[in-house]
Design an enzyme around this catalytic site. Structure first.
Site, PDB file in Angstrom:
ATOM      1  N   TYR A 139       1.190  -1.269  -0.347  1.00  0.00           N
ATOM      2  CA  TYR A 139      -0.123  -0.017  -0.229  1.00  0.00           C
ATOM      3  C   TYR A 139       0.763   1.199  -0.210  1.00  0.00           C
ATOM      4  O   TYR A 139       0.708   2.649  -0.321  1.00  0.00           O
ATOM      5  CB  TYR A 139      -0.823   0.041   0.956  1.00  0.00           C
ATOM      6  CG  TYR A 139      -1.632  -1.477   0.904  1.00  0.00           C
ATOM      7  CD1 TYR A 139      -1.960  -1.644   0.068  1.00  0.00           C
ATOM      8  CD2 TYR A 139      -2.712  -1.645   2.809  1.00  0.00           C
ATOM      9  CE1 TYR A 139      -3.006  -2.467   0.331  1.00  0.00           C
ATOM     10  CE2 TYR A 139      -3.848  -2.149   2.441  1.00  0.00           C
ATOM     11  CZ  TYR A 139      -3.665  -3.145   0.974  1.00  0.00           C
ATOM     12  OH  TYR A 139      -4.853  -3.650   1.543  1.00  0.00           O
ATOM     13  N   LYS A 185       4.052 -15.173   3.939  1.00  0.00           N
ATOM     14  CA  LYS A 185       4.314 -16.203   2.544  1.00  0.00           C
ATOM     15  C   LYS A 185       5.974 -16.177   2.463  1.00  0.00           C
ATOM     16  O   LYS A 185       6.549 -16.455   0.927  1.00  0.00           O
ATOM     17  CB  LYS A 185       3.553 -14.992   1.473  1.00  0.00           C
ATOM     18  CG  LYS A 185       3.705 -16.480  -0.101  1.00  0.00           C
ATOM     19  CD  LYS A 185       2.598 -17.375   0.692  1.00  0.00           C
ATOM     20  CE  LYS A 185       2.308 -18.321  -0.758  1.00  0.00           C
ATOM     21  NZ  LYS A 185       1.572 -19.779  -0.612  1.00  0.00           N
ATOM     22  N   ASP A 218      -2.325 -18.733   3.340  1.00  0.00           N
ATOM     23  CA  ASP A 218      -3.557 -19.500   2.504  1.00  0.00           C
ATOM     24  C   ASP A 218      -4.244 -20.488   3.535  1.00  0.00           C
ATOM     25  O   ASP A 218      -4.611 -20.270   4.014  1.00  0.00           O
ATOM     26  CB  ASP A 218      -2.878 -20.180   1.091  1.00  0.00           C
ATOM     27  CG  ASP A 218      -1.351 -20.276   1.394  1.00  0.00           C
ATOM     28  OD1 ASP A 218      -0.869 -19.869   2.198  1.00  0.00           O
ATOM     29  OD2 ASP A 218      -1.122 -21.094   0.444  1.00  0.00           O
ATOM     30  N   ASP A 242      -4.620  -6.949   5.967  1.00  0.00           N
ATOM     31  CA  ASP A 242      -6.367  -6.010   5.586  1.00  0.00           C
ATOM     32  C   ASP A 242      -7.344  -7.429   5.305  1.00  0.00           C
ATOM     33  O   ASP A 242      -8.684  -7.224   5.702  1.00  0.00           O
ATOM     34  CB  ASP A 242      -5.975  -5.857   4.521  1.00  0.00           C
ATOM     35  CG  ASP A 242      -7.147  -4.654   3.919  1.00  0.00           C
ATOM     36  OD1 ASP A 242      -8.177  -4.581   4.384  1.00  0.00           O
ATOM     37  OD2 ASP A 242      -7.169  -3.751   3.133  1.00  0.00           O
ATOM     38  N   ASP A 246     -10.756  -9.459   8.097  1.00  0.00           N
ATOM     39  CA  ASP A 246     -12.332  -9.015   7.357  1.00  0.00           C
ATOM     40  C   ASP A 246     -12.366 -10.141   7.264  1.00  0.00           C
ATOM     41  O   ASP A 246     -14.200 -10.058   7.655  1.00  0.00           O
ATOM     42  CB  ASP A 246     -12.335  -8.184   5.661  1.00  0.00           C
ATOM     43  CG  ASP A 246     -12.227  -6.563   5.687  1.00  0.00           C
ATOM     44  OD1 ASP A 246     -12.490  -6.345   6.563  1.00  0.00           O
ATOM     45  OD2 ASP A 246     -12.093  -6.211   4.899  1.00  0.00           O
TER      46      ASP A 246
END
Length: 363
Positions: A139, A185, A218, A242, A246
Site C-alpha cells: 500500500y 508467505k 493461505d 487487510d 475482514d
C-alpha cells in the site's frame, strides 16, 4: 480527554453519534472531563472543501488525545484519480498520525451464535486479535505506477518496521494466552523471509515466554474458517492483514460488530471495521456496535482506562443477551434502530462503570 471525531461518509455520522453518546455516558458516570470536535474527511471533505483530508482536520487530530473515525468511502468519487478519492484521505491520515499497528479483535459472542456463517460448535470459544502492520508493504511501497496496459506495485519492508509492529503483537500476547501466530508467505516472497527472520529473532531475544508459530497466509485463511479458536494473536503485514482481518470479522456474523485501533504513532485512531455502506445511510438501520466497541478500545489504549473499556464491552454483551438486534444481526426477527441500540448500550455502560467504581472504592 480531547477527542477529534471524524464522522466521514455514509453511515459514519450515524454510528459515531452513538459512540459519542456512550463515551459521554461513561464520562458523566465517572466524572471524567472530556471534549470533542467534529472535522471532515473522505467524500464529505471532498464535496465541501475539495480535499479528502483538509489541513484543519490533520491539525485538530494531531492536537487531540485520540481520533474516533466513522467510515470513509463514497461511490460519487469512484471515477476520480486515486489521490482524489475518499480513501486517499484515510491513507494520508494514517501516515500523519504515524500509527503503524492496527489491532482488530474477533470474539465469539454466545448471544449471536446463530449469526455466524460457521457452525456454532466451530466458532465457539474464538477470541483472537489480529495485529496488522499498517504503514508498509504494497500500500505504501515505491516504485508504483500505472500505464495503459501495465501496472505495478512494490512490497517493501525494513527490519525496523517489522520489529516495531511485532513488539506490539508480542506485548498483546503476553497479557492474553501467550500464543502468537506470525503469518507470511516465506516460501515465495523475499519480504516474507525477512519478516519471518525478524519475528523469530525478536521471539528469542525479547519474548521467550511467548509460544510462536509461523504460518503461510493461505493456511491461516483456511484455519480461520475451520478452526478459528486455535488462534490467540495473529501478526501479519499490511495486505495479508487487510484480507485476514475482514475474513475474521465476517465470522462474527456482521462487519458492523467489530472495532479496530491503530496505535504506535503520535495519536491513536479508532474506527469500526465496516465501510460507509451508503445504500443504508440515513435509514436508521446501521449497526453502531463496531463504532461503540472502537470507543471502548479508545479508552483502553489511548486513555489507559481499562475499567471504562470493560464497562462498554460488557454493556454490548448485555444488550445482545437481552435480545436487542439491529437489522444486520436480527436474522429476520425484530430489530431496533441505530439510536435505540446506542442509547441502550450507553445506559448499561454507565451503570456498569458506576458499579465498578463503587466496588473499587469499597476494597
Amino acid at each position: 480527554m480531547q477527542i477529534t471525531v471524524l464522522p466521514g461518509d455514509g453511515i459514519g455520522p450515524e454510528v459515531t453519534a452513538e459512540a459519542i453518546r456512550v463515551v459521554a455516558a461513561i464520562c458523566k458516570a465517572g466524572s471524567i472531563d472530556f471534549d470533542y470536535s467534529i472535522e471532515t474527511i473522505g467524500g464529505s471533505a471532498l464535496r465541501g472543501l475539495g480535499d479528502a483530508l483538509p489541513e484543519i482536520t490533520v491539525s485538530r487530530c494531531l492536537k487531540s488525545d485520540a481520533v474516533l473515525l466513522g467510515a470513509v468511502g463514497d461511490p460519487e468519487f469512484d471515477k476520480n484519480p486515486r489521490e482524489r478519492r475518499p480513501e486517499a484521505g484515510l491513507l494520508r491520515l494514517r501516515s500523519a498520525l504515524g500509527g503503524f499497528a492496527n489491532l482488530r479483535p474477533a470474539t465469539a459472542i454466545a448471544a449471536l451464535a446463530d449469526s455466524s456463517p460457521l457452525r456454532p460448535e466451530v466458532f465457539a470459544g474464538t477470541d483472537l486479535l489480529i495485529v496488522r502492520e499498517l504503514l508498509g508493504g504494497l500500500y505504501f511501497g515505491w516504485p508504483r505506477g500505472r500505464k495503459a496496459d501495465e501496472a505495478f506495485n512494490t512490497m517493501r519492508y525494513r527490519r525496523s518496521e517489522i520489529e516495531r509492529c511485532a513488539r506490539i503483537a508480542f506485548q498483546a500476547a503476553r497479557i492474553r494466552k501467550k500464543r502468537l501466530t506470525s503469518v507470511d508467505k516465506a516460501n515465495v516472497l523475499e519480504v516474507s523471509q525477512l519478516w519471518r527472520e525478524a519475528v523469530s529473532r525478536l521471539s528469542e531475544e525479547e519474548f521467550p515466554d511467548i509460544t510462536v508459530e509461523h504460518m503461510y497466509v493461505d493456511t491461516c485463511a483456511m484455519h480461520l474458517v475451520t478452526t478459528p479458536s486455535r488462534f490467540d494473536v495473529i501478526l501479519t503485514e499490511n495486505l495479508f492483514g487487510d484480507i485476514l482481518s475482514d475474513e475474521a470479522a465476517v465470522l462474527t456474523g456482521s462487519l458492523g460488530m467489530l472495532a479496530s485501533a491503530t496505535i504506535g504513532g503520535k495519536v491513536g485512531l479508532f474506527e469500526p471495521v465496516h465501510g460507509s455502506a451508503p445504500e443504508i445511510a440515513g435509514k436508521g438501520v446501521a449497526n453502531p456496535i463496531g463504532a461503540i466497541a472502537s470507543a471502548a478500545m479508545m479508552f483502553r489504549y489511548a486513555f489507559k482506562n481499562v475499567a471504562a473499556a470493560v464497562a462498554i464491552e460488557d454493556a454490548i454483551a448485555d444488550a445482545l443477551s437481552d435480545g436487542l438486534r439491529t437489522t444486520d444481526i436480527a436474522a429476520g426477527g425484530e430489530s431496533v434502530c441505530t439510536e435505540t441500540m446506542g442509547r441502550e448500550i450507553a445506559d448499561r455502560a454507565a451503570a456498569r462503570f458506576l458499579a465498578s467504581r463503587g466496588n473499587a472504592a469499597s476494597l
